[in-house]
Motif scaffolding. Structure first.
Motif, PDB file in Angstrom:
ATOM      1  N   ALA A 176      -5.264  -6.740  -3.978  1.00 16.10           N
ATOM      2  CA  ALA A 176      -5.512  -6.145  -2.664  1.00 16.10           C
ATOM      3  C   ALA A 176      -6.926  -5.570  -2.604  1.00 16.10           C
ATOM      4  CB  ALA A 176      -4.489  -5.038  -2.402  1.00 16.10           C
TER       5      ALA A 176
ATOM      6  N   SER B  30      -2.236  -5.717  -8.094  1.00 17.51           N
ATOM      7  CA  SER B  30      -2.471  -6.875  -7.230  1.00 17.51           C
ATOM      8  C   SER B  30      -3.945  -6.993  -6.863  1.00 17.51           C
ATOM      9  CB  SER B  30      -1.637  -6.752  -5.954  1.00 17.51           C
ATOM     10  OG  SER B  30      -2.138  -5.709  -5.130  1.00 17.51           O
TER      11      SER B  30
ATOM     12  N   LEU C  89      -0.724  -1.974   6.567  1.00 21.39           N
ATOM     13  CA  LEU C  89      -1.326  -2.781   5.508  1.00 21.39           C
ATOM     14  C   LEU C  89      -0.411  -2.864   4.290  1.00 21.39           C
ATOM     15  CD1 LEU C  89      -5.010  -1.500   5.768  1.00 21.39           C
ATOM     16  CD2 LEU C  89      -4.198  -3.816   6.280  1.00 21.39           C
TER      17      LEU C  89
ATOM     18  N   GLU D 109      -7.293  -0.145  -0.428  1.00 22.23           N
ATOM     19  CA  GLU D 109      -5.841  -0.087  -0.516  1.00 22.23           C
ATOM     20  C   GLU D 109      -5.387   0.212  -1.936  1.00 22.23           C
ATOM     21  OE1 GLU D 109      -6.761  -0.468   2.863  1.00 22.23           O
ATOM     22  OE2 GLU D 109      -7.204  -2.470   2.064  1.00 22.23           O
ATOM     23  N   ARG D 110      -6.021  -0.383  -2.921  1.00 28.42           N
ATOM     24  CA  ARG D 110      -5.610  -0.142  -4.311  1.00 28.42           C
ATOM     25  C   ARG D 110      -5.828   1.313  -4.712  1.00 28.42           C
ATOM     26  NH1 ARG D 110      -8.620  -3.420  -8.122  1.00 28.42           N
ATOM     27  NH2 ARG D 110     -10.050  -4.026  -6.463  1.00 28.42           N
TER      28      ARG D 110
ATOM     29  N   HIS E 257       1.445  -6.232   2.857  1.00 32.73           N
ATOM     30  CA  HIS E 257       1.184  -6.662   1.481  1.00 32.73           C
ATOM     31  C   HIS E 257       2.478  -6.847   0.693  1.00 32.73           C
ATOM     32  CE1 HIS E 257      -1.230  -7.109  -2.171  1.00 32.73           C
ATOM     33  NE2 HIS E 257      -0.322  -6.369  -2.776  1.00 32.73           N
ATOM     34  N   THR E 258       3.496  -6.065   1.001  1.00 31.47           N
ATOM     35  CA  THR E 258       4.732  -6.104   0.212  1.00 31.47           C
ATOM     36  C   THR E 258       5.851  -6.888   0.901  1.00 31.47           C
ATOM     37  OG1 THR E 258       5.443  -3.968   1.159  1.00 31.47           O
ATOM     38  CG2 THR E 258       4.203  -3.915  -0.910  1.00 31.47           C
TER      39      THR E 258
END
Length: 206
Positions: free
Chosen positions: A30, A28, A133, A34-35, A137-138
Motif C-alpha cells: 500500500a 502490503s 482506503l 496508508e502503511r 484495500h482489505t
C-alpha cells in the motif's frame, strides 16, 4: 480547527484480526501514508480519530511517542513500535509543522488553517477517506473488508493474550473503566491455540 468525526456506526461487533492477517496488511504494498497510519493504529492501539488529529509537533520521534487528545479532551501519550518508527521519517520528509497525515491534493479555501500544511498547502486526511482506503484495500480478504477500528481491537486483544495487565490495557486503550476492556480481552481462536500449545506439558517435554 474542526475536529474529525467518524461516520455514524452501529454498536461495535467487530472481531480481532489474527496476527497473521495483521502482518499481511501491514506488510502490503500500500502507499506509504496508508502503511504509516495502519502501523501507528495497530502499534499504539489509539483510535483512528485521535491519530488523524495529530500534528507533526505532537510527535516525539526519538522516544517513539506522541500526545493525542482522547475522548473527553484528555491529553495522553501513545507509543509506537519499530514498524512505525522505520516508516515515519519517510512520511515526514523533513516537515516540522502541519497535520501528520495529509490529503493528496491541496486544501479547499474553506478548510481551517489549522488543518492545512503550510509547506504543501494540503489538508488533513479525513476519517472518512482513511476508512474508505482501508476498506478498499482489505476488500479482497475472504472475511473482508475490515474497519480501521479492527486494528485497535486486534492490538488490544493480542496484548491481552500476551498477558498484559489491566492497567497496561487501560493505558493502551485510553479507557477509564475496566468494563470497557471486556470486549478486547476475549481470547481469539488463534490465541487459544497458542496458549494450549505453549502450556502443553507433553509438548514441553519433547
Amino acid at each position: 480547527m474542526v475536529r474529525l468525526r467518524a461516520r455514524p456506526a452501529p454498536p461495535d461487533t467487530s472481531k480481532a484480526l489474527s496476527r497473521e492477517r495483521v502482518a499481511q496488511i501491514l506488510g502490503s504494498g500500500a502507499p506509504l501514508r496508508e502503511r504509516v497510519l495502519w502501523h501507528l493504529l495497530y502499534e499504539s492501539s489509539a483510535r483512528a480519530e485521535e491519530v488523524l488529529m495529530l500534528d507533526v509537533p505532537d510527535l516525539d520521534t526519538a522516544n517513539r511517542c506522541a500526545v493525542v487528545t482522547r475522548k473527553g479532551g484528555a491529553r495522553e501519550v501513545v507509543a509506537w513500535q519499530t514498524g512505525t518508527a522505520r516508516l515515519l521519517p519517510r512520511l515526514l520528509a523533513g516537515r516540522r509543522s502541519g497535520p501528520l497525515f495529509l490529503t493528496d491534493r491541496k486544501a479547499r479555501p474553506s478548510v481551517a488553517a489549522g488543518d492545512i500544511d503550510p509547506a504543501t498547502g494540503r489538508a488533513r486526511l479525513s476519517y472518512r477517506r482513511a476508512a474508505e482506503l482501508f476498506e478498499n484495500h482489505t476488500a479482497g480478504f475472504d472475511d473482508g473488508p475490515y474497519t480501521l477500528h479492527q486494528l485497535r481491537h486486534s492490538r488490544l486483544t493480542h496484548a491481552a493474550e500476551d498477558g498484559a495487565s489491566t492497567p497496561v490495557l487501560m493505558k493502551l486503550s485510553g479507557h477509564t473503566s475496566v468494563r470497557s476492556l471486556v470486549k478486547y480481552a476475549r481470547i481469539s481462536d488463534e490465541g487459544l491455540r497458542r496458549y494450549q500449545a505453549g502450556s502443553d506439558p507433553a509438548a514441553r517435554r519433547r
